[in-house]
Write a protein that holds these residues in place. Structure first.
Motif, PDB file in Angstrom:
ATOM      1  N   VAL A 160      18.354   7.803  -7.781  1.00 38.01           N
ATOM      2  CA  VAL A 160      16.967   7.500  -8.131  1.00 38.01           C
ATOM      3  C   VAL A 160      16.808   6.007  -8.420  1.00 38.01           C
ATOM      4  CG1 VAL A 160      15.123   7.958  -9.800  1.00 38.01           C
ATOM      5  CG2 VAL A 160      16.550   9.833  -8.980  1.00 38.01           C
ATOM      6  N   VAL A 161      17.776   5.415  -9.109  1.00 36.80           N
ATOM      7  CA  VAL A 161      17.724   3.977  -9.371  1.00 36.80           C
ATOM      8  C   VAL A 161      17.751   3.201  -8.057  1.00 36.80           C
ATOM      9  CG1 VAL A 161      18.938   2.028 -10.418  1.00 36.80           C
ATOM     10  CG2 VAL A 161      18.772   4.205 -11.637  1.00 36.80           C
ATOM     11  N   TRP A 162      18.615   3.622  -7.149  1.00 36.90           N
ATOM     12  CA  TRP A 162      18.704   2.951  -5.839  1.00 36.90           C
ATOM     13  C   TRP A 162      17.387   3.060  -5.086  1.00 36.90           C
ATOM     14  CZ3 TRP A 162      18.402   4.885  -0.797  1.00 36.90           C
ATOM     15  CH2 TRP A 162      18.787   3.996   0.212  1.00 36.90           C
ATOM     16  N   ALA A 163      16.753   4.212  -5.127  1.00 37.77           N
ATOM     17  CA  ALA A 163      15.475   4.401  -4.436  1.00 37.77           C
ATOM     18  C   ALA A 163      14.407   3.479  -5.021  1.00 37.77           C
ATOM     19  CB  ALA A 163      15.029   5.861  -4.535  1.00 37.77           C
ATOM     20  N   THR A 164      14.420   3.313  -6.347  1.00 39.74           N
ATOM     21  CA  THR A 164      13.479   2.391  -6.974  1.00 39.74           C
ATOM     22  C   THR A 164      13.696   0.971  -6.475  1.00 39.74           C
ATOM     23  OG1 THR A 164      13.512   3.779  -8.971  1.00 39.74           O
ATOM     24  CG2 THR A 164      12.605   1.561  -9.187  1.00 39.74           C
ATOM     25  N   THR A 165      14.956   0.598  -6.315  1.00 41.39           N
ATOM     26  CA  THR A 165      15.280  -0.742  -5.833  1.00 41.39           C
ATOM     27  C   THR A 165      14.774  -0.965  -4.418  1.00 41.39           C
ATOM     28  OG1 THR A 165      17.270  -0.733  -7.217  1.00 41.39           O
ATOM     29  CG2 THR A 165      17.161  -2.377  -5.457  1.00 41.39           C
ATOM     30  N   VAL A 166      14.888   0.058  -3.587  1.00 37.46           N
ATOM     31  CA  VAL A 166      14.395  -0.059  -2.206  1.00 37.46           C
ATOM     32  C   VAL A 166      12.910  -0.382  -2.200  1.00 37.46           C
ATOM     33  CG1 VAL A 166      13.971   1.213  -0.070  1.00 37.46           C
ATOM     34  CG2 VAL A 166      16.167   1.432  -1.236  1.00 37.46           C
ATOM     35  N   GLY A 167      12.140   0.366  -3.008  1.00 39.40           N
ATOM     36  CA  GLY A 167      10.713   0.100  -3.075  1.00 39.40           C
ATOM     37  C   GLY A 167      10.413  -1.287  -3.608  1.00 39.40           C
ATOM     38  N   SER A 168      11.188  -1.730  -4.589  1.00 39.51           N
ATOM     39  CA  SER A 168      10.959  -3.045  -5.178  1.00 39.51           C
ATOM     40  C   SER A 168      11.247  -4.169  -4.195  1.00 39.51           C
ATOM     41  CB  SER A 168      11.836  -3.209  -6.428  1.00 39.51           C
ATOM     42  OG  SER A 168      11.518  -2.227  -7.398  1.00 39.51           O
ATOM     43  N   VAL A 169      12.263  -3.978  -3.352  1.00 36.76           N
ATOM     44  CA  VAL A 169      12.611  -5.009  -2.371  1.00 36.76           C
ATOM     45  C   VAL A 169      11.564  -5.104  -1.272  1.00 36.76           C
ATOM     46  CG1 VAL A 169      14.275  -5.636  -0.581  1.00 36.76           C
ATOM     47  CG2 VAL A 169      15.086  -4.883  -2.829  1.00 36.76           C
ATOM     48  N   LEU A 170      11.047  -3.947  -0.845  1.00 35.11           N
ATOM     49  CA  LEU A 170      10.077  -3.939   0.251  1.00 35.11           C
ATOM     50  C   LEU A 170       8.655  -4.250  -0.212  1.00 35.11           C
ATOM     51  CD1 LEU A 170      11.279  -0.770   2.223  1.00 35.11           C
ATOM     52  CD2 LEU A 170      11.772  -3.176   2.712  1.00 35.11           C
ATOM     53  N   GLY A 171       8.376  -4.092  -1.495  1.00 34.18           N
ATOM     54  CA  GLY A 171       7.022  -4.251  -1.999  1.00 34.18           C
ATOM     55  C   GLY A 171       6.346  -5.569  -1.663  1.00 34.18           C
ATOM     56  N   PRO A 172       7.014  -6.729  -1.863  1.00 29.52           N
ATOM     57  CA  PRO A 172       6.350  -8.002  -1.572  1.00 29.52           C
ATOM     58  C   PRO A 172       5.862  -8.135  -0.125  1.00 29.52           C
ATOM     59  CG  PRO A 172       8.299  -8.365  -2.900  1.00 29.52           C
ATOM     60  CD  PRO A 172       8.328  -6.921  -2.507  1.00 29.52           C
ATOM     61  N   ASN A 173       6.442  -7.356   0.786  1.00 34.92           N
ATOM     62  CA  ASN A 173       5.993  -7.425   2.173  1.00 34.92           C
ATOM     63  C   ASN A 173       4.578  -6.879   2.359  1.00 34.92           C
ATOM     64  OD1 ASN A 173       8.482  -8.467   3.185  1.00 34.92           O
ATOM     65  ND2 ASN A 173       9.365  -6.421   3.070  1.00 34.92           N
ATOM     66  N   LEU A 174       4.076  -6.169   1.342  1.00 37.31           N
ATOM     67  CA  LEU A 174       2.720  -5.626   1.433  1.00 37.31           C
ATOM     68  C   LEU A 174       1.662  -6.623   0.972  1.00 37.31           C
ATOM     69  CD1 LEU A 174       3.235  -1.980   0.077  1.00 37.31           C
ATOM     70  CD2 LEU A 174       3.075  -2.745   2.457  1.00 37.31           C
ATOM     71  N   ALA A 175       2.086  -7.776   0.474  1.00 38.77           N
ATOM     72  CA  ALA A 175       1.117  -8.759  -0.007  1.00 38.77           C
ATOM     73  C   ALA A 175       0.193  -9.220   1.119  1.00 38.77           C
ATOM     74  CB  ALA A 175       1.846  -9.945  -0.623  1.00 38.77           C
ATOM     75  N   GLY A 176       0.760  -9.459   2.293  1.00 41.17           N
ATOM     76  CA  GLY A 176      -0.057  -9.903   3.431  1.00 41.17           C
ATOM     77  C   GLY A 176      -1.058  -8.846   3.869  1.00 41.17           C
ATOM     78  N   PRO A 177      -0.593  -7.619   4.199  1.00 35.93           N
ATOM     79  CA  PRO A 177      -1.545  -6.562   4.552  1.00 35.93           C
ATOM     80  C   PRO A 177      -2.548  -6.289   3.432  1.00 35.93           C
ATOM     81  CG  PRO A 177       0.675  -5.922   5.181  1.00 35.93           C
ATOM     82  CD  PRO A 177       0.801  -7.180   4.390  1.00 35.93           C
ATOM     83  N   GLY A 178      -2.118  -6.400   2.174  1.00 36.59           N
ATOM     84  CA  GLY A 178      -3.031  -6.193   1.059  1.00 36.59           C
ATOM     85  C   GLY A 178      -4.137  -7.237   1.048  1.00 36.59           C
ATOM     86  N   ALA A 179      -3.786  -8.476   1.330  1.00 34.70           N
ATOM     87  CA  ALA A 179      -4.790  -9.537   1.380  1.00 34.70           C
ATOM     88  C   ALA A 179      -5.794  -9.285   2.500  1.00 34.70           C
ATOM     89  CB  ALA A 179      -4.104 -10.887   1.568  1.00 34.70           C
ATOM     90  N   ASP A 180      -5.296  -8.845   3.647  1.00 39.97           N
ATOM     91  CA  ASP A 180      -6.198  -8.528   4.762  1.00 39.97           C
ATOM     92  C   ASP A 180      -7.144  -7.389   4.392  1.00 39.97           C
ATOM     93  OD1 ASP A 180      -4.934 -10.460   6.270  1.00 39.97           O
ATOM     94  OD2 ASP A 180      -3.572  -9.046   7.257  1.00 39.97           O
ATOM     95  N   LEU A 181      -6.595  -6.376   3.694  1.00 36.47           N
ATOM     96  CA  LEU A 181      -7.423  -5.254   3.269  1.00 36.47           C
ATOM     97  C   LEU A 181      -8.468  -5.702   2.260  1.00 36.47           C
ATOM     98  CD1 LEU A 181      -8.031  -2.214   3.189  1.00 36.47           C
ATOM     99  CD2 LEU A 181      -6.253  -1.987   1.427  1.00 36.47           C
ATOM    100  N   GLY A 182      -8.070  -6.565   1.328  1.00 34.07           N
ATOM    101  CA  GLY A 182      -9.018  -7.059   0.344  1.00 34.07           C
ATOM    102  C   GLY A 182     -10.181  -7.785   0.988  1.00 34.07           C
ATOM    103  N   ARG A 183      -9.902  -8.646   1.942  1.00 36.81           N
ATOM    104  CA  ARG A 183     -10.977  -9.360   2.624  1.00 36.81           C
ATOM    105  C   ARG A 183     -11.861  -8.408   3.417  1.00 36.81           C
ATOM    106  NH1 ARG A 183      -6.894 -13.542   2.880  1.00 36.81           N
ATOM    107  NH2 ARG A 183      -5.921 -12.531   4.657  1.00 36.81           N
ATOM    108  N   ALA A 184     -11.246  -7.392   4.026  1.00 39.06           N
ATOM    109  CA  ALA A 184     -12.024  -6.420   4.796  1.00 39.06           C
ATOM    110  C   ALA A 184     -12.966  -5.618   3.905  1.00 39.06           C
ATOM    111  CB  ALA A 184     -11.088  -5.477   5.544  1.00 39.06           C
ATOM    112  N   LEU A 185     -12.563  -5.400   2.643  1.00 42.76           N
ATOM    113  CA  LEU A 185     -13.384  -4.643   1.702  1.00 42.76           C
ATOM    114  C   LEU A 185     -14.349  -5.523   0.923  1.00 42.76           C
ATOM    115  CD1 LEU A 185     -10.656  -2.221   0.226  1.00 42.76           C
ATOM    116  CD2 LEU A 185     -12.431  -1.681   1.919  1.00 42.76           C
ATOM    117  N   GLY A 186     -14.342  -6.816   1.226  1.00 37.88           N
ATOM    118  CA  GLY A 186     -15.221  -7.730   0.509  1.00 37.88           C
ATOM    119  C   GLY A 186     -14.732  -8.088  -0.876  1.00 37.88           C
ATOM    120  N   LEU A 187     -13.423  -7.950  -1.114  1.00 42.87           N
ATOM    121  CA  LEU A 187     -12.817  -8.247  -2.399  1.00 42.87           C
ATOM    122  C   LEU A 187     -12.045  -9.561  -2.320  1.00 42.87           C
ATOM    123  CD1 LEU A 187     -11.255  -4.727  -3.098  1.00 42.87           C
ATOM    124  CD2 LEU A 187     -13.304  -5.662  -4.192  1.00 42.87           C
TER     125      LEU A 187
END
Length: 226
Positions: A160-187
């Motif tokens: 379970v600890v290892w699985a948490t680490t996987v998510g933590s390592v991959l999480g920053p890669n969502l910053a770009g798509p998140g920014a695109d989504l924010g602009r698309a939603l007018g945020l």
């Protein structure tokens, strides 16, 4: 006198008591469910940690506010861990973890709203509630150990600890798509990442409600292990 044939009495089917479940099978399913859940939730948590301080700085217009955003999230994780632990102790891990991630969903949505109206106080409230996801990630480790045998407890917890680490390592890669989504939603661009976090937390909460059956902590108690 005419006699009628006796009709066999029918009884409603009763569910198999949770204590009759195979503990090893339940434990394997529990570890798999927890690992998948915390990996997905870890994506959302890391997005929040990465963007929370930056969003606070943008909303307030000062670099000092960035520290306030990070502090709010850490404080929320510490404070909310107590009531969530009580929920788990009273109603089981399933209820405690699902409730915690539900609070994190609300926190993420409040954060998005605060970004939209540029409100620092509301943003700090949202980030405080967002911290519940971090508390749940830590409590999931205890859930992995509830039914584990002494020989496998360390291994199951480590998964379970290892699985948490996987998510933590991959999480920053969502910053770009998140920014695109924010602009698309007018945020504001940084607010989009919290929309993704809210979706991730909602999926995890629903998954735990559906799949953590029987509850590992309650079953362990019924079997005399807790």
């Amino acid at each position: 006198m005419r006699q009628t044939a006796a009709v066999p009495e029918t009884r409603p089917t009763e569910p198999v008591p949770a204590a009759d479940a195979d503990p090893d099978a339940v434990q394997r399913r529990t570890v798999g469910t927890l690992s998948g859940g915390v990996a997905l939730a870890g994506l959302g948590v890391t997005v929040g940690i990465t963007l929370g301080g930056l969003l606070a700085r943008d909303v307030a217009g000062t670099d000092t506010a960035a520290g306030l955003g990070t502090t709010a999230g850490v404080l929320g994780a510490a404070v909310l861990a107590v009531p969530l632990a009580r929920v788990s102790d009273r109603s089981g891990r399933r209820a405690g973890l699902a409730a915690g991630y539900a609070v994190a969903v609300v926190g993420a949505l409040v954060t998005v709203g605060a970004a939209a109206i540029s409100s620092l106080p509301l943003l700090l409230v949202g980030l405080f509630a967002f911290g519940a996801a971090t508390a749940c990630g830590l409590q999931a480790r205890y859930a992995a150990a509830d039914l584990a045998s002494p020989a496998r407890r360390g291994r199951d917890l480590s998964l379970v600890v290892w699985a948490t680490t996987v998510g933590s390592v991959l999480g920053p890669n969502l910053a770009g798509p998140g920014a695109d989504l924010g602009r698309a939603l007018g945020l504001p661009a940084l607010g989009g990442g919290f929309v993704l976090s809210a979706v991730a937390f909602a999926v995890v909460a629903a998954g735990f409600l559906l799949l953590l059956r029987p509850d590992p902590l309650l079953l362990a108690r019924r079997l005399g292990g807790g």
